[in-house]
Design a protein around this motif. Sequence first.
Motif, PDB file in Angstrom:
ATOM      1  N   TYR A 181      -7.941 -33.127 -37.118  1.00 18.78           N
ATOM      2  CA  TYR A 181      -9.294 -33.190 -36.746  1.00 18.78           C
ATOM      3  C   TYR A 181      -9.792 -33.260 -37.984  1.00 18.78           C
ATOM      4  O   TYR A 181     -10.621 -34.153 -38.266  1.00 18.78           O
ATOM      5  CB  TYR A 181      -9.611 -32.746 -35.912  1.00 18.78           C
ATOM      6  N   PHE A 182      -9.816 -32.358 -38.819  1.00 17.55           N
ATOM      7  CA  PHE A 182     -10.675 -32.091 -40.113  1.00 17.55           C
ATOM      8  C   PHE A 182      -9.480 -32.895 -41.190  1.00 17.55           C
ATOM      9  O   PHE A 182     -10.088 -33.073 -42.095  1.00 17.55           O
ATOM     10  CB  PHE A 182     -10.342 -30.934 -40.330  1.00 17.55           C
ATOM     11  N   ARG A 183      -8.600 -32.757 -40.953  1.00 19.77           N
ATOM     12  CA  ARG A 183      -7.260 -33.900 -41.620  1.00 19.77           C
ATOM     13  C   ARG A 183      -8.019 -35.299 -41.655  1.00 19.77           C
ATOM     14  O   ARG A 183      -7.847 -35.511 -43.211  1.00 19.77           O
ATOM     15  CB  ARG A 183      -6.069 -33.683 -41.602  1.00 19.77           C
ATOM     16  N   ARG A 184      -7.628 -35.636 -40.891  1.00 23.19           N
ATOM     17  CA  ARG A 184      -7.750 -37.414 -40.881  1.00 23.19           C
ATOM     18  C   ARG A 184      -9.160 -37.584 -42.112  1.00 23.19           C
ATOM     19  O   ARG A 184      -9.008 -38.394 -42.770  1.00 23.19           O
ATOM     20  CB  ARG A 184      -8.218 -37.605 -39.920  1.00 23.19           C
ATOM     21  N   ALA A 185     -10.572 -36.348 -41.077  1.00 20.18           N
ATOM     22  CA  ALA A 185     -12.069 -36.955 -42.436  1.00 20.18           C
ATOM     23  C   ALA A 185     -11.341 -36.472 -43.396  1.00 20.18           C
ATOM     24  O   ALA A 185     -12.330 -37.279 -44.494  1.00 20.18           O
ATOM     25  CB  ALA A 185     -12.774 -35.557 -41.572  1.00 20.18           C
ATOM     26  N   ALA A 186     -10.817 -35.795 -44.206  1.00 15.67           N
ATOM     27  CA  ALA A 186     -10.335 -35.115 -45.461  1.00 15.67           C
ATOM     28  C   ALA A 186      -9.882 -36.582 -46.012  1.00 15.67           C
ATOM     29  O   ALA A 186      -9.948 -36.941 -47.428  1.00 15.67           O
ATOM     30  CB  ALA A 186      -9.599 -33.969 -45.356  1.00 15.67           C
ATOM     31  N   GLU A 187      -8.803 -36.770 -45.408  1.00 11.37           N
ATOM     32  CA  GLU A 187      -8.322 -37.895 -46.492  1.00 11.37           C
ATOM     33  C   GLU A 187      -9.030 -39.395 -46.617  1.00 11.37           C
ATOM     34  O   GLU A 187      -9.017 -39.980 -47.370  1.00 11.37           O
ATOM     35  CB  GLU A 187      -6.703 -38.032 -44.979  1.00 11.37           C
ATOM     36  N   SER A 188     -10.066 -39.307 -45.160  1.00 13.17           N
ATOM     37  CA  SER A 188     -11.118 -40.411 -45.234  1.00 13.17           C
ATOM     38  C   SER A 188     -11.913 -39.970 -46.868  1.00 13.17           C
ATOM     39  O   SER A 188     -12.275 -41.134 -47.426  1.00 13.17           O
ATOM     40  CB  SER A 188     -11.388 -40.540 -44.410  1.00 13.17           C
ATOM     41  N   ALA A 189     -12.604 -39.209 -47.466  1.00 11.63           N
ATOM     42  CA  ALA A 189     -13.349 -38.999 -47.860  1.00 11.63           C
ATOM     43  C   ALA A 189     -12.702 -38.457 -49.380  1.00 11.63           C
ATOM     44  O   ALA A 189     -13.435 -38.522 -50.770  1.00 11.63           O
ATOM     45  CB  ALA A 189     -13.490 -37.781 -48.262  1.00 11.63           C
ATOM     46  N   ALA A 190     -10.311 -38.070 -49.764  1.00 10.36           N
ATOM     47  CA  ALA A 190     -10.452 -38.206 -50.678  1.00 10.36           C
ATOM     48  C   ALA A 190     -10.727 -38.746 -52.282  1.00 10.36           C
ATOM     49  O   ALA A 190     -10.858 -38.684 -52.973  1.00 10.36           O
ATOM     50  CB  ALA A 190      -8.900 -37.618 -49.922  1.00 10.36           C
ATOM     51  N   PRO A 191     -10.278 -40.494 -51.237  1.00 10.16           N
ATOM     52  CA  PRO A 191     -10.565 -41.270 -52.859  1.00 10.16           C
ATOM     53  C   PRO A 191     -11.113 -41.247 -53.617  1.00 10.16           C
ATOM     54  O   PRO A 191     -11.638 -40.910 -54.252  1.00 10.16           O
ATOM     55  CB  PRO A 191      -9.672 -42.492 -51.504  1.00 10.16           C
ATOM     56  N   SER A 192     -12.725 -41.290 -52.578  1.00  9.31           N
ATOM     57  CA  SER A 192     -14.162 -41.519 -53.745  1.00  9.31           C
ATOM     58  C   SER A 192     -14.240 -39.950 -54.396  1.00  9.31           C
ATOM     59  O   SER A 192     -15.170 -40.066 -55.201  1.00  9.31           O
ATOM     60  CB  SER A 192     -14.600 -41.813 -52.911  1.00  9.31           C
TER      61      SER A 192
END
Length: 329
Positions: A181-192
């Motif tokens: 649940y948190f990993r998916r959100a982290a991977e979405s935010a990481a590139p920026s």
Amino acid sequence: MRRRDFIAGIAGAAAIWPLAARAQLSERTRRVGVFSVLAADDPDSKTGTAAFDQELERLGWSKGRNVHIDYRFATGRPDRYSSLTQELIALKPDVLVVQSTPATAAMQSETHTIPIVFTRVSDPVGSRFIASLAQPGGNITGVTLYEAGIVSKWLAMLKEIAPHLTRVALLANPKAAPFDYFRRAAESAAPSLAIEIVPAPLSADADVERMIEGFAATPNSGLLFLPDANTLSRRDLFVGLAARYRLPAVYALRPFVDAGGLMSYSTDLTEASRLSATYVDRILRGAKPAELPVQAPTKYETVVNLKPAKALGLSVPESLLVRADEVIE
């Protein structure tokens, strides 16, 4: 005594008796079972227990008068969740209060009839505790901990205090937290943020140290400790490892910073205890969990600890200091 007075006295007593009986019934002692994943003497447990008891008292439920509270503390041992849950259920409580995702799962597996109020659960729908936040639909409701999007806040804080960071490990025990649940959100935010996310599921203590030591071997690395009952109960270990291997870390729960960690952005855990007490009150007065929408926290706090920042050679930006609700010198 005249016959008329005698009959009037009997009639009056008959009228009064049902009122007295109803009052006695309404004042019967209710029973509440409370399950904590931590130890009874853990500072976080003491604060949460005091807040819960005080809120119930404010709402009219006094221990020793009209409510009895049975506490069980797992002392950070998941292997005790099932047995402690069974102990509480055997006491036939009117409502159960439970802390964390795995403990809620253990309780759900034991009863589908006793009302359950959870706290510190981040994904109750994904964990299949409830049908929806607005309409839980079963015997469970409660207070959520975090939505997944908060991960971007934690990552941004790490990048702000350590701009050179390029890698961040996500640490939690997948059996104790909704890791994906948190990993998916982290991977979405990481590139920026120009950060690489490295999932780091935890297990035994020995594995933890080897993992962190190996991760620290690559420069420009940092740690994000996700909300997890198991890591919380062993927070001294994890804070110590972050310091030993000189890794900046952000924590999802404030008690880590109280134990010497660098910084946290966290819900107010005391408020969550009070909110859970308000739902216990409503259930004891006749409300059904299925009809009580899951509550979300409304208070958050940023805490920064300057001592580990200095030890790591980090200069805390003024922007972070200004936003902090508390700065530990």
